[in-house]
Design an enzyme around this catalytic site. Structure first.
Site, PDB file in Angstrom:
ATOM      1  N   HIS A   1       0.851  -1.195   0.000  1.00 20.92           N
ATOM      2  CA  HIS A   1       0.000   0.000   0.000  1.00 20.92           C
ATOM      3  C   HIS A   1       0.886   1.243   0.000  1.00 20.92           C
ATOM      4  CE1 HIS A   1      -3.826  -2.052   1.845  1.00 20.92           C
ATOM      5  NE2 HIS A   1      -3.408  -2.628   0.737  1.00 20.92           N
TER       6      HIS A   1
ATOM      7  N   GLU B   1       1.017   3.884   1.800  1.00 23.42           N
ATOM      8  CA  GLU B   1       1.557   4.319   3.095  1.00 23.42           C
ATOM      9  C   GLU B   1       2.762   3.483   3.502  1.00 23.42           C
ATOM     10  OE1 GLU B   1      -1.619   3.515   2.268  1.00 23.42           O
ATOM     11  OE2 GLU B   1      -2.987   4.159   3.855  1.00 23.42           O
TER      12      GLU B   1
ATOM     13  N   CYS C   1      -5.984   1.832   5.910  1.00 19.81           N
ATOM     14  CA  CYS C   1      -6.581   0.572   6.346  1.00 19.81           C
ATOM     15  C   CYS C   1      -5.944   0.184   7.684  1.00 19.81           C
ATOM     16  CB  CYS C   1      -6.332  -0.507   5.285  1.00 19.81           C
ATOM     17  SG  CYS C   1      -4.619  -1.083   5.236  1.00 19.81           S
TER      18      CYS C   1
ATOM     19  N   CYS D   1      -2.090  -0.326   7.486  1.00 18.93           N
ATOM     20  CA  CYS D   1      -1.318   0.900   7.345  1.00 18.93           C
ATOM     21  C   CYS D   1      -1.416   1.759   8.604  1.00 18.93           C
ATOM     22  CB  CYS D   1      -1.786   1.681   6.125  1.00 18.93           C
ATOM     23  SG  CYS D   1      -1.360   0.840   4.587  1.00 18.93           S
TER      24      CYS D   1
HETATM   25 ZN   LIG Z   1      -3.324   0.151   3.724  1.00 18.40          ZN
END
Ligand SMILES: [Zn+2]
Length: 143
Positions: free
Chosen positions: A47, A49, A77, A80
């Site tokens: 992801h 991040e 999420c 993250c």
């Molecule tokens: Zn994430």
């Protein structure tokens, strides 16, 4: 946030979910920028991040990022949100809310748990409209 949005647009052009993230150091300098690369890297943890945090830590040669800020176009999420906590990010700025998969303001609300040892200051709704538009357009084209 401007750079996070361009990373999100770049992710969309690669066929990735359009999310972009930027880590800014205590002196205001951009340490790392990243967009989602889960498909390209065959890595469900890639992801924006997480990639931005990894790159910023590598740039600083440090395990954590105290005093740094993270900008991301979508509410992080749970994975993250945890990575942001582990990295000791001071302030989290995000754009669109994520009712389906968010872990900050909804779902697990990670930073409200007693087991969360470091919670960043959270500022939501930053440039939310263009962040949402990118995601909406991306998923509309996939249907
Ligand atoms: Zn994430």
């Amino acid at each position: 946030m401007h750079e996070a949005l361009s990373e999100a647009r770049a992710a969309a052009s690669r066929g990735e979910v359009p999310v972009g993230a930027v880590v800014v150091g205590p002196d205001g300098a951009v340490l790392a920028t990243a967009g989602n690369r889960t498909r390209e890297l065959n890595d469900p943890t890639a992801h924006a991040e997480v990639l931005a945090i990894r790159a910023a830590c590598a740039a600083l040669g440090a395990e954590r990022l105290p005093g740094c800020d993270l900008y991301v176009t979508l509410e992080p999420c749970p994975m993250c949100a945890a990575a942001i906590s582990f990295a000791r990010i001071a302030r989290l700025y995000y754009g669109a809310a994520d009712p389906k998969s968010g872990g900050v303001a909804q779902g697990p609300r990670l930073y409200s748990h007693a087991q969360c040892h470091h919670a960043p200051e959270v500022y939501d709704g930053i440039n939310a409209a263009p962040s949402e538009a990118l995601l909406r357009d991306f998923f509309r084209e996939r249907r």
